[in-house]
Scaffold this active site. Structure first.
Site, PDB file in Angstrom:
ATOM      1  N   GLN A   1       9.689 -28.389  -4.056  1.00  0.00           N
ATOM      2  CA  GLN A   1      10.382 -28.354  -2.913  1.00  0.00           C
ATOM      3  C   GLN A   1      12.266 -27.836  -2.649  1.00  0.00           C
ATOM      4  O   GLN A   1      13.499 -27.535  -1.870  1.00  0.00           O
ATOM      5  CB  GLN A   1      10.700 -29.356  -2.156  1.00  0.00           C
ATOM      6  CG  GLN A   1       9.180 -29.691  -1.483  1.00  0.00           C
ATOM      7  CD  GLN A   1       8.584 -28.588  -0.616  1.00  0.00           C
ATOM      8  OE1 GLN A   1       9.922 -28.607   0.205  1.00  0.00           O
ATOM      9  NE2 GLN A   1       7.726 -28.807  -0.639  1.00  0.00           N
TER      10      GLN A   1
ATOM     11  N   THR B   1      -4.237 -10.663 -15.594  1.00  0.00           N
ATOM     12  CA  THR B   1      -4.067  -9.425 -15.567  1.00  0.00           C
ATOM     13  C   THR B   1      -2.481 -10.062 -13.886  1.00  0.00           C
ATOM     14  O   THR B   1      -2.866 -11.127 -13.207  1.00  0.00           O
ATOM     15  CB  THR B   1      -4.094  -8.027 -15.163  1.00  0.00           C
ATOM     16  OG1 THR B   1      -5.566  -7.934 -15.858  1.00  0.00           O
ATOM     17  CG2 THR B   1      -3.705  -6.978 -14.469  1.00  0.00           C
TER      18      THR B   1
ATOM     19  N   GLY C   1       2.725 -23.444  -7.775  1.00  0.00           N
ATOM     20  CA  GLY C   1       3.404 -24.897  -7.948  1.00  0.00           C
ATOM     21  C   GLY C   1       2.691 -25.975  -8.601  1.00  0.00           C
ATOM     22  O   GLY C   1       2.813 -26.559  -9.927  1.00  0.00           O
ATOM     23  N   THR C   2       0.623 -25.609  -8.069  1.00  0.00           N
ATOM     24  CA  THR C   2       0.649 -26.550  -8.653  1.00  0.00           C
ATOM     25  C   THR C   2       0.022 -25.747  -9.902  1.00  0.00           C
ATOM     26  O   THR C   2      -0.179 -27.241 -10.101  1.00  0.00           O
ATOM     27  CB  THR C   2      -0.536 -26.431  -7.893  1.00  0.00           C
ATOM     28  OG1 THR C   2      -0.943 -26.826  -6.408  1.00  0.00           O
ATOM     29  CG2 THR C   2      -2.108 -27.795  -8.064  1.00  0.00           C
TER      30      THR C   2
ATOM     31  N   SER D   1       7.757 -22.204  -7.218  1.00  0.00           N
ATOM     32  CA  SER D   1       6.758 -22.266  -6.715  1.00  0.00           C
ATOM     33  C   SER D   1       7.496 -20.482  -5.570  1.00  0.00           C
ATOM     34  O   SER D   1       7.857 -21.589  -4.594  1.00  0.00           O
ATOM     35  CB  SER D   1       6.094 -23.015  -5.964  1.00  0.00           C
ATOM     36  OG  SER D   1       5.042 -21.671  -4.982  1.00  0.00           O
ATOM     37  N   ALA D   2       6.776 -19.728  -5.217  1.00  0.00           N
ATOM     38  CA  ALA D   2       8.181 -18.528  -4.102  1.00  0.00           C
ATOM     39  C   ALA D   2       7.557 -18.424  -3.012  1.00  0.00           C
ATOM     40  O   ALA D   2       8.724 -19.134  -1.827  1.00  0.00           O
ATOM     41  CB  ALA D   2       7.448 -17.082  -4.265  1.00  0.00           C
ATOM     42  N   HIS D   3       6.594 -19.225  -2.227  1.00  0.00           N
ATOM     43  CA  HIS D   3       6.267 -18.964  -1.265  1.00  0.00           C
ATOM     44  C   HIS D   3       7.337 -20.346  -0.452  1.00  0.00           C
ATOM     45  O   HIS D   3       7.396 -20.535   0.652  1.00  0.00           O
ATOM     46  CB  HIS D   3       5.108 -19.185  -0.877  1.00  0.00           C
ATOM     47  CG  HIS D   3       4.162 -21.014  -1.417  1.00  0.00           C
ATOM     48  ND1 HIS D   3       3.984 -22.197  -0.410  1.00  0.00           N
ATOM     49  CD2 HIS D   3       4.000 -21.802  -1.655  1.00  0.00           C
ATOM     50  CE1 HIS D   3       3.630 -23.021  -0.236  1.00  0.00           C
ATOM     51  NE2 HIS D   3       3.311 -23.058  -1.644  1.00  0.00           N
TER      52      HIS D   3
ATOM     53  N   ASN E   1       8.126 -33.716  -1.007  1.00  0.00           N
ATOM     54  CA  ASN E   1       8.214 -32.733   0.511  1.00  0.00           C
ATOM     55  C   ASN E   1       7.617 -33.803   1.426  1.00  0.00           C
ATOM     56  O   ASN E   1       7.800 -33.453   2.527  1.00  0.00           O
ATOM     57  CB  ASN E   1       7.171 -32.262  -0.473  1.00  0.00           C
ATOM     58  CG  ASN E   1       6.052 -33.245  -0.751  1.00  0.00           C
ATOM     59  OD1 ASN E   1       5.915 -33.803  -1.763  1.00  0.00           O
ATOM     60  ND2 ASN E   1       4.922 -32.739  -0.126  1.00  0.00           N
TER      61      ASN E   1
ATOM     62  N   CYS F   1      -1.167 -30.064   4.842  1.00  0.00           N
ATOM     63  CA  CYS F   1      -2.717 -30.810   4.205  1.00  0.00           C
ATOM     64  C   CYS F   1      -3.776 -30.132   3.939  1.00  0.00           C
ATOM     65  O   CYS F   1      -3.706 -29.162   5.098  1.00  0.00           O
ATOM     66  CB  CYS F   1      -3.350 -31.677   5.170  1.00  0.00           C
ATOM     67  SG  CYS F   1      -3.030 -31.382   7.154  1.00  0.00           S
TER      68      CYS F   1
HETATM   69  C1  LIG Z   1       6.585 -30.580  -4.074  1.00  0.00           C
HETATM   70  C2  LIG Z   1       6.034 -30.029  -4.322  1.00  0.00           C
HETATM   71  N1  LIG Z   1       4.831 -29.940  -5.487  1.00  0.00           N
HETATM   72  C3  LIG Z   1       4.264 -29.169  -5.556  1.00  0.00           C
HETATM   73  C4  LIG Z   1       3.658 -28.349  -4.777  1.00  0.00           C
HETATM   74  C5  LIG Z   1       2.551 -27.256  -4.491  1.00  0.00           C
HETATM   75  O1  LIG Z   1       2.823 -25.605  -4.404  1.00  0.00           O
HETATM   76  P1  LIG Z   1       1.750 -24.696  -4.707  1.00  0.00           P
HETATM   77  O2  LIG Z   1       1.457 -24.297  -2.703  1.00  0.00           O
HETATM   78  O3  LIG Z   1       2.942 -23.698  -4.928  1.00  0.00           O
HETATM   79  O4  LIG Z   1       0.724 -25.171  -4.962  1.00  0.00           O
HETATM   80  C6  LIG Z   1       4.259 -28.401  -3.605  1.00  0.00           C
HETATM   81  C7  LIG Z   1       3.442 -27.735  -1.802  1.00  0.00           C
HETATM   82  O5  LIG Z   1       4.187 -28.072  -1.102  1.00  0.00           O
HETATM   83  C8  LIG Z   1       4.841 -29.792  -3.062  1.00  0.00           C
HETATM   84  O6  LIG Z   1       5.891 -29.609  -1.452  1.00  0.00           O
END
Ligand SMILES: Cc1ncc(COP(=O)(O)O)c(C=O)c1O
Length: 373
Positions: free
Chosen positions: A179, A237, A71-72, A199-201, A151, A326
């Site tokens: 989220q 890749t 996601g970042t 973000s998959a996790h 979050n 964190c």
């Molecule tokens: C609202 C939000 N945006 C972005 C992220 C970042 O996602 P990633 O861990 O996939 O980089 C998080 C992860 O905690 C999140 O809660």
């Protein structure tokens, strides 16, 4: 000791079927998807199937979905490219976005690029009147970036409302749906959003893989240069097992959405009622009326014992969070709480549920919380 995991906003356990699919993919699908031989072509096919699955989940077209590492990265890609590729001169955001948005905005702010922050209501909700005011007070090309669910507090954004405001004022709309993806179905043919990140996790998929949706009307240049993967947008890749695992996790999350949601909602209501009954002066942060069902931010009156609360819960088998996950592994002051509740001396813990949690686990959590304070 069986552990109780109540930190599902930080990350979620990977679904068993997803693990099985990823492991067979790692074993059998080892070809490089860019190779033209059979081993490569087979892998290219499963990547494109995964793209189709994700696109179907959000009602986008396959050309609008690009795989990333998280996601970042997805959020960075959009915000950074918006300046050069879309001529954005002004960003409107909030002070309680995730750091991957806030720190990116701080990095790209300059003499030519302005960042403005929308006011927050007392409970941390977005002040939509102020947003409208900000949108109306300039002709600069503007991008609004606001998260769908916070979050730490769980507060939800009214996507339709923000989308409508952006359209009236001819602004781009980017939303961090990390989220909410897999929890709140999003139909991109019904709500106009220019960019979103997943973000998959966070939805029982693997770590290290995410995606970005870029609406077809918006041309963004390549973000990572190299061998032209992801239609030249994001070279490197592909994380094949991660991509197919993410697609399956998202599909399952949406197919099972109703039942997962009702399980979690019941758990959350049960937790709120039990806490009120058993912990004197407990209170809840954020906007309980319009809040992500998986997140509950709990405030406890000041007490010397609460300093070590997360640590004490952990050694007693319970994983909860202080505010947000964190990156350093050390609990630091939360920018969300200090912006929304600057004068509070209450201790906050965030618990976040999954459909795998049970009422028995909640009972044990509350018992332990009571002992710890
Ligand atoms: C609202 C939000 N945006 C972005 C992220 C970042 O996602 P990633 O861990 O996939 O980089 C998080 C992860 O905690 C999140 O809660």
């Amino acid at each position: 000791m069986k552990r109780i995991y109540l930190d599902n906003a930080a990350t979620t356990p990977v679904d068993e079927e997803v693990i099985n699919l990823m492991s067979s993919t790692l074993k059998e699908m080892y070809g490089n998807p860019s190779s033209i031989h059979q081993e490569g072509r087979k892998v290219r096919t499963i990547i494109e199937e995964a793209r189709k699955t994700i696109a179907n989940c959000i009602n986008a077209s396959i050309g609008e979905v690009f795989f990333t590492s998280c996601g970042t990265e997805s959020n960075n890609m959009i915000l950074k490219n918006a300046i050069n590729d879309l001529g954005v001169k002004r960003f409107i955001s909030s002070k309680i976005e995730h750091h991957c948005v806030l720190h990116t905005l701080q990095a790209i702010e300059s003499n030519d690029v302005q960042v403005e922050y929308v006011n927050l209501m007392d409970d941390g909700s977005i002040d939509y009147n102020h947003l409208e005011e900000l949108l109306g007070n300039t002709d600069s090309k503007t991008l609004v970036t606001l998260m769908h669910a916070n979050n730490e507090l769980g507060n939800l954004l009214d996507l339709e409302k923000v989308s409508a405001l952006c359209q009236v004022h001819n602004a781009y709309f980017h939303t961090d749906t990390v989220q909410t993806m897999g929890y709140y179905p999003i139909d991109l043919t019904k709500v106009k959003i220019n960019f979103l990140a997943g973000s998959a996790h966070k939805f029982h998929g693997p770590k290290g893989v995410g995606f970005v949706y870029i609406n077809n009307d918006n041309q963004i240049s390549p973000y990572i240069h190299g061998g032209s993967q992801e239609r030249n947008m994001r070279s490197g890749t592909e994380n094949v097992a991660g991509i197919v695992g993410m697609a399956l996790a998202l599909k399952k999350a949406l197919i099972d959405n109703k039942s997962r949601r009702s399980t979690i909602e019941e758990l959350k209501n049960y937790t709120i009622l039990s806490l009120k009954k058993k912990i004197p002066n407990v209170s809840f942060n954020g906007n309980l009326e319009f809040q992500h069902y998986k997140i509950l931010s709990i405030s406890l009156p000041p007490n010397p014992k609460t300093d070590m609360l997360i640590f004490n819960m952990d050694i007693n088998g319970i994983a909860v969070s202080g505010g947000s996950a964190c990156s350093s592994g050390v609990e630091s002051a939360s920018h969300v709480l200090s912006n929304v509740y600057p004068d509070s001396d209450y201790k906050t813990i965030r618990i976040s549920f999954s459909h795998n949690n049970t009422k028995e686990e909640i009972d044990l959590f509350i018992e332990m919380l009571k002992k710890s304070i």
